[in-house]
Scaffold this motif. Sequence first.
Motif, mmCIF file in Angstrom:
data_model
loop_
_atom_site.group_PDB
_atom_site.id
_atom_site.type_symbol
_atom_site.label_atom_id
_atom_site.label_comp_id
_atom_site.label_asym_id
_atom_site.label_seq_id
_atom_site.Cartn_x
_atom_site.Cartn_y
_atom_site.Cartn_z
ATOM 1 N N GLY A 127 -63.549 57.038 -49.046
ATOM 2 C CA GLY A 127 -63.527 58.237 -49.615
ATOM 3 C C GLY A 127 -62.808 58.256 -50.797
ATOM 4 O O GLY A 127 -62.277 57.414 -51.645
ATOM 5 N N PHE A 128 -62.396 59.513 -51.325
ATOM 6 C CA PHE A 128 -61.771 59.943 -52.550
ATOM 7 C C PHE A 128 -60.363 59.536 -52.211
ATOM 8 O O PHE A 128 -59.714 60.221 -51.304
ATOM 9 N N GLN A 129 -59.713 58.605 -52.879
ATOM 10 C CA GLN A 129 -58.198 58.268 -52.858
ATOM 11 C C GLN A 129 -57.731 58.519 -54.008
ATOM 12 O O GLN A 129 -58.038 58.303 -55.332
ATOM 13 N N GLY A 130 -56.127 58.529 -53.930
ATOM 14 C CA GLY A 130 -55.262 58.488 -55.172
ATOM 15 C C GLY A 130 -54.934 57.165 -55.648
ATOM 16 O O GLY A 130 -55.459 56.105 -55.257
ATOM 17 N N GLY A 131 -54.337 57.239 -56.857
ATOM 18 C CA GLY A 131 -53.853 56.038 -57.514
ATOM 19 C C GLY A 131 -53.153 54.837 -56.802
ATOM 20 O O GLY A 131 -53.191 53.877 -56.862
ATOM 21 N N ILE A 132 -52.309 55.417 -56.113
ATOM 22 C CA ILE A 132 -51.251 54.665 -54.993
ATOM 23 C C ILE A 132 -52.157 53.813 -54.175
ATOM 24 O O ILE A 132 -52.051 52.584 -53.880
ATOM 25 N N LYS A 171 -61.946 54.203 -71.733
ATOM 26 C CA LYS A 171 -62.951 53.904 -70.619
ATOM 27 C C LYS A 171 -62.363 52.698 -69.698
ATOM 28 O O LYS A 171 -61.733 51.819 -70.224
ATOM 29 N N GLY A 172 -62.630 52.959 -68.284
ATOM 30 C CA GLY A 172 -62.083 51.982 -67.662
ATOM 31 C C GLY A 172 -60.686 52.347 -66.986
ATOM 32 O O GLY A 172 -60.056 51.412 -66.183
ATOM 33 N N LYS A 173 -60.027 53.360 -67.335
ATOM 34 C CA LYS A 173 -58.530 53.613 -66.982
ATOM 35 C C LYS A 173 -58.564 53.722 -65.479
ATOM 36 O O LYS A 173 -59.659 54.415 -64.808
ATOM 37 N N LYS A 174 -57.638 53.255 -64.858
ATOM 38 C CA LYS A 174 -57.429 53.396 -63.381
ATOM 39 C C LYS A 174 -56.807 54.733 -62.955
ATOM 40 O O LYS A 174 -56.003 55.106 -63.325
ATOM 41 N N MET A 175 -57.734 55.491 -62.357
ATOM 42 C CA MET A 175 -57.344 56.772 -61.938
ATOM 43 C C MET A 175 -57.945 56.861 -60.403
ATOM 44 O O MET A 175 -58.476 56.034 -59.792
ATOM 45 N N PRO A 176 -57.607 58.195 -60.041
ATOM 46 C CA PRO A 176 -58.223 58.420 -58.420
ATOM 47 C C PRO A 176 -59.413 58.432 -58.720
ATOM 48 O O PRO A 176 -60.236 58.781 -59.591
ATOM 49 N N GLY A 177 -60.230 57.950 -57.415
ATOM 50 C CA GLY A 177 -61.506 58.348 -57.357
ATOM 51 C C GLY A 177 -62.062 57.720 -55.937
ATOM 52 O O GLY A 177 -61.112 57.586 -55.109
ATOM 53 N N ARG A 178 -63.520 57.521 -55.697
ATOM 54 C CA ARG A 178 -63.878 56.861 -54.573
ATOM 55 C C ARG A 178 -63.637 55.636 -54.180
ATOM 56 O O ARG A 178 -63.656 54.710 -55.419
ATOM 57 N N GLY A 217 -66.748 51.100 -50.001
ATOM 58 C CA GLY A 217 -68.209 51.246 -49.842
ATOM 59 C C GLY A 217 -68.964 50.534 -51.041
ATOM 60 O O GLY A 217 -69.938 51.071 -51.353
ATOM 61 N N THR A 218 -68.485 49.346 -51.461
ATOM 62 C CA THR A 218 -69.124 48.863 -52.274
ATOM 63 C C THR A 218 -69.431 47.194 -51.821
ATOM 64 O O THR A 218 -68.841 46.766 -50.968
ATOM 65 N N LYS A 219 -70.514 46.425 -52.480
ATOM 66 C CA LYS A 219 -70.584 45.140 -52.142
ATOM 67 C C LYS A 219 -69.350 44.296 -52.528
ATOM 68 O O LYS A 219 -68.791 44.363 -53.647
ATOM 69 N N THR A 220 -68.808 43.392 -51.680
ATOM 70 C CA THR A 220 -67.747 42.639 -51.776
ATOM 71 C C THR A 220 -68.091 41.242 -51.238
ATOM 72 O O THR A 220 -68.752 41.084 -50.186
ATOM 73 N N LYS A 221 -67.684 40.442 -51.864
ATOM 74 C CA LYS A 221 -67.772 39.003 -51.313
ATOM 75 C C LYS A 221 -66.536 38.217 -51.109
ATOM 76 O O LYS A 221 -65.573 38.425 -51.987
#
Length: 263
Positions: free
Chosen positions: A165-170, A204-211, A214-218
Amino acid sequence: MAAVGIAGGALAPLLPHQRGGRRGGCAVSFRRAASVAVRASYEAGVGVMATKVGMMTYFDPATGKPVPVTVVGFREGGNVVTQVKTAATDGYDAVQVGYHGVREDKLTRPELGHLGKAGAPPLRHLQEFRLTAVDAFEPGQELDFAELFKEGDLVDVSGNSIGKGFQGGIKRHNFKRGLMTHGSKSHRQLGSIGAGTTPGRVYKGKKMPGRMGGTKTKIRKLKIVKIDNDLQVVMIKGAVPGKPGNLLRIAPAKIVGKNIPKN
């Protein structure tokens, strides 16, 4: 507007500021950018799809030491070759594999027609393994995990990670929190995200809170600890992406100099 030309299999876009010309009362110039060759990634060998069952502790019979393993199983229908692609027909060599047998009413007619050409049963999942040679495969061929892999082999396991889900920067980026005492009013806040007038924007690409998740991982180079043909399960050392019941893609691990050329 840039025009795109294709020559020799590589994209050669025409960009402004070279070849002169005049359009609409203003000078327009174009230049030809350097050709970029697109090279796809090859697999170290054909793989299979499987289903995550869960994790457990496996005790090594030789040493008695506990080993954390992920138990991977196979649904009814197994892994079946549904299409063999060649350079002559498709422009590249690859093997398409189907997995997880289902009822016919769970698939569309085009999907059933595609599987019917290969003589395969209705299968829910289709994935492709790009290889350098596909002579050893034919449509309708069943792939047995025990024939492709053996205990001690290293594999690359891919799947969708657990969604957080939506999580903070920490939590999302492992940022450090601020002081909790001494009058600090910045505990878990993100803080500054850029300068002021210059550049006057956030990069662009700044590390910020967000989802998160849930992504493809290897997960690469995991060791096969045990293959149980009676229970039709495989034990892989370590953790693999997703929850129990998650679809996994298991392929031979890519090792440069061993099964992947250095150049």
